[in-house]
Design an enzyme around this catalytic site. Structure first.
Site, PDB file in Angstrom:
ATOM      1  N   GLY A  53      50.113  25.475  48.563  1.00  0.00           N
ATOM      2  CA  GLY A  53      49.305  26.049  49.531  1.00  0.00           C
ATOM      3  C   GLY A  53      48.298  25.060  50.391  1.00  0.00           C
ATOM      4  O   GLY A  53      48.904  23.962  50.564  1.00  0.00           O
ATOM      5  N   GLU A  54      47.126  25.270  50.651  1.00  0.00           N
ATOM      6  CA  GLU A  54      46.228  24.444  51.222  1.00  0.00           C
ATOM      7  C   GLU A  54      45.095  24.142  49.943  1.00  0.00           C
ATOM      8  O   GLU A  54      44.391  25.198  49.851  1.00  0.00           O
ATOM      9  CB  GLU A  54      45.681  25.107  52.610  1.00  0.00           C
ATOM     10  CG  GLU A  54      45.468  24.257  53.465  1.00  0.00           C
ATOM     11  CD  GLU A  54      44.191  23.262  52.985  1.00  0.00           C
ATOM     12  OE1 GLU A  54      44.223  22.231  52.950  1.00  0.00           O
ATOM     13  OE2 GLU A  54      42.977  23.670  52.740  1.00  0.00           O
ATOM     14  N   SER A  55      45.004  22.879  49.649  1.00  0.00           N
ATOM     15  CA  SER A  55      43.960  22.706  48.616  1.00  0.00           C
ATOM     16  C   SER A  55      42.447  22.974  48.712  1.00  0.00           C
ATOM     17  O   SER A  55      41.725  23.524  47.901  1.00  0.00           O
ATOM     18  CB  SER A  55      44.242  21.324  48.119  1.00  0.00           C
ATOM     19  OG  SER A  55      44.158  20.642  49.242  1.00  0.00           O
ATOM     20  N   CYS A  85      52.560  21.028  44.235  1.00  0.00           N
ATOM     21  CA  CYS A  85      51.934  20.582  45.637  1.00  0.00           C
ATOM     22  C   CYS A  85      50.504  20.546  45.676  1.00  0.00           C
ATOM     23  O   CYS A  85      49.810  19.667  45.126  1.00  0.00           O
ATOM     24  CB  CYS A  85      52.795  21.324  46.694  1.00  0.00           C
ATOM     25  SG  CYS A  85      52.269  20.653  48.344  1.00  0.00           S
ATOM     26  N   ARG A 114      46.331  13.118  49.356  1.00  0.00           N
ATOM     27  CA  ARG A 114      46.361  14.474  49.644  1.00  0.00           C
ATOM     28  C   ARG A 114      47.435  14.858  50.633  1.00  0.00           C
ATOM     29  O   ARG A 114      48.360  15.796  50.196  1.00  0.00           O
ATOM     30  CB  ARG A 114      45.070  15.106  50.212  1.00  0.00           C
ATOM     31  CG  ARG A 114      44.585  16.284  49.800  1.00  0.00           C
ATOM     32  CD  ARG A 114      43.124  16.668  50.115  1.00  0.00           C
ATOM     33  NE  ARG A 114      43.474  18.053  51.160  1.00  0.00           N
ATOM     34  CZ  ARG A 114      42.922  18.096  52.128  1.00  0.00           C
ATOM     35  NH1 ARG A 114      42.286  17.303  52.660  1.00  0.00           N
ATOM     36  NH2 ARG A 114      43.050  19.188  52.833  1.00  0.00           N
ATOM     37  N   ILE A 142      56.739  19.512  51.014  1.00  0.00           N
ATOM     38  CA  ILE A 142      56.353  20.412  52.387  1.00  0.00           C
ATOM     39  C   ILE A 142      54.860  19.720  52.168  1.00  0.00           C
ATOM     40  O   ILE A 142      53.913  20.206  51.452  1.00  0.00           O
ATOM     41  CB  ILE A 142      56.244  21.835  52.128  1.00  0.00           C
ATOM     42  CG1 ILE A 142      57.751  22.340  52.231  1.00  0.00           C
ATOM     43  CG2 ILE A 142      55.542  22.348  53.453  1.00  0.00           C
ATOM     44  CD1 ILE A 142      57.720  23.942  51.850  1.00  0.00           C
ATOM     45  N   ARG A 143      54.615  18.852  53.351  1.00  0.00           N
ATOM     46  CA  ARG A 143      53.232  18.173  53.335  1.00  0.00           C
ATOM     47  C   ARG A 143      52.626  17.921  52.122  1.00  0.00           C
ATOM     48  O   ARG A 143      51.370  18.102  51.621  1.00  0.00           O
ATOM     49  CB  ARG A 143      52.220  19.203  54.153  1.00  0.00           C
ATOM     50  CG  ARG A 143      52.607  19.182  55.500  1.00  0.00           C
ATOM     51  CD  ARG A 143      51.683  20.237  56.270  1.00  0.00           C
ATOM     52  NE  ARG A 143      50.151  19.701  56.370  1.00  0.00           N
ATOM     53  CZ  ARG A 143      49.131  20.560  56.080  1.00  0.00           C
ATOM     54  NH1 ARG A 143      49.350  21.855  56.304  1.00  0.00           N
ATOM     55  NH2 ARG A 143      47.872  19.951  56.142  1.00  0.00           N
ATOM     56  N   HIS A 179      57.970  21.586  45.384  1.00  0.00           N
ATOM     57  CA  HIS A 179      57.995  22.928  45.294  1.00  0.00           C
ATOM     58  C   HIS A 179      59.260  23.557  44.415  1.00  0.00           C
ATOM     59  O   HIS A 179      60.091  23.941  45.075  1.00  0.00           O
ATOM     60  CB  HIS A 179      58.079  23.942  46.616  1.00  0.00           C
ATOM     61  CG  HIS A 179      56.681  23.542  47.169  1.00  0.00           C
ATOM     62  ND1 HIS A 179      55.684  24.683  47.196  1.00  0.00           N
ATOM     63  CD2 HIS A 179      56.314  22.586  48.102  1.00  0.00           C
ATOM     64  CE1 HIS A 179      54.739  24.168  47.831  1.00  0.00           C
ATOM     65  NE2 HIS A 179      55.004  23.117  48.664  1.00  0.00           N
ATOM     66  N   GLU A 181      59.721  26.205  42.965  1.00  0.00           N
ATOM     67  CA  GLU A 181      59.795  27.853  43.114  1.00  0.00           C
ATOM     68  C   GLU A 181      60.622  28.183  44.694  1.00  0.00           C
ATOM     69  O   GLU A 181      60.935  29.050  44.780  1.00  0.00           O
ATOM     70  CB  GLU A 181      58.520  28.455  43.256  1.00  0.00           C
ATOM     71  CG  GLU A 181      57.910  28.249  44.656  1.00  0.00           C
ATOM     72  CD  GLU A 181      57.074  26.919  44.530  1.00  0.00           C
ATOM     73  OE1 GLU A 181      56.501  26.566  45.797  1.00  0.00           O
ATOM     74  OE2 GLU A 181      57.333  26.133  43.745  1.00  0.00           O
TER      75      GLU A 181
END
EC number: 4.3.3.6
Length: 197
Positions: A53-55, A85, A114, A142-143, A179, A181
């Site tokens: 997600g977004e840390s 991630c 990051r 992903i990023r 990821h 999942e």
């Protein structure tokens, strides 16, 4: 009966829940997976997954909901934990590119960068070599953050992209840049579950 919690504040929560359910089924383990949003739910679980997600958002919401401190203590006391991630960033001891308000659990002796791979458009899939299986695993990046340094000899490489470490394990904690999942391959979730049962 095993109960796994997925920290469900932001990110790809439902994908982790489904992957963990499939892994339980494949291993023939009786168990359930819960979406964790409140600190009191932590007492019900035998293992925890911190999704991507977004840390910055995950860090802020974990502090705001009161999950941060009890979760940190439980992992330090031996609760099996896997972060993917942004979840890897949350577990890391040191983070390059963190914002001042970000707090990390600091339970995994790695230094991560990051947004090392750049923006969403730079996301990619590539075969990853696993320490516990000969068959390659399709890593979805992903990023993704990048593990730039292992800070102690307690940290063992778990996954490689070519010759670079992209997944690690330290006692009860697993951290992955990618990821698992987002694939149909449940081997990594199964490996995590075997740490619990």
């Amino acid at each position: 009966m095993v109960k796994i919690g997925v920290i469900g504040l932001q990110g790809d929560v439902s994908e982790h829940i489904e992957a963990t359910k499939r892994a339980l089924e494949r291993l023939g383990i009786e168990g359930s997976v819960i979406w964790v949003k409140r600190p009191e739910q932590l007492n019900q679980i035998d293992g925890v997954i911190i999704p991507g997600g977004e840390s910055t958002t995950i860090s802020r919401l974990m502090q705001r909901t009161g999950l941060f401190d009890p979760l940190k203590k439980m992992i330090e006391d031996g609760l099996p934990a896997m972060g993917t991630c942004a979840g890897l960033i949350m577990l890391a001891k040191e983070v390059i590119g963190a914002t001042p308000e970000q707090k990390f659990l600091e339970v995994l002796d790695v230094k991560v960068n990051r947004n090392a791979y750049g923006r969403q458009v730079d996301s990619f899939e590539a075969p990853v070599k696993l320490a516990f299986d000969d068959k390659p695993f399709i890593g979805v990046f992903i990023r993704a953050p990048r593990i730039v340094e292992l800070l102690s000899d307690k940290v063992k490489p778990l996954a490689w992209l070519e010759d670079r470490v992209v997944g690690v394990e330290q006692g009860n904690v697993i951290g992955l840049e990618f990821h698992p999942e987002l694939t149909d391959d449940t081997r990594i979730h199964e490996y995590f579950l075997k740490k619990i049962v």
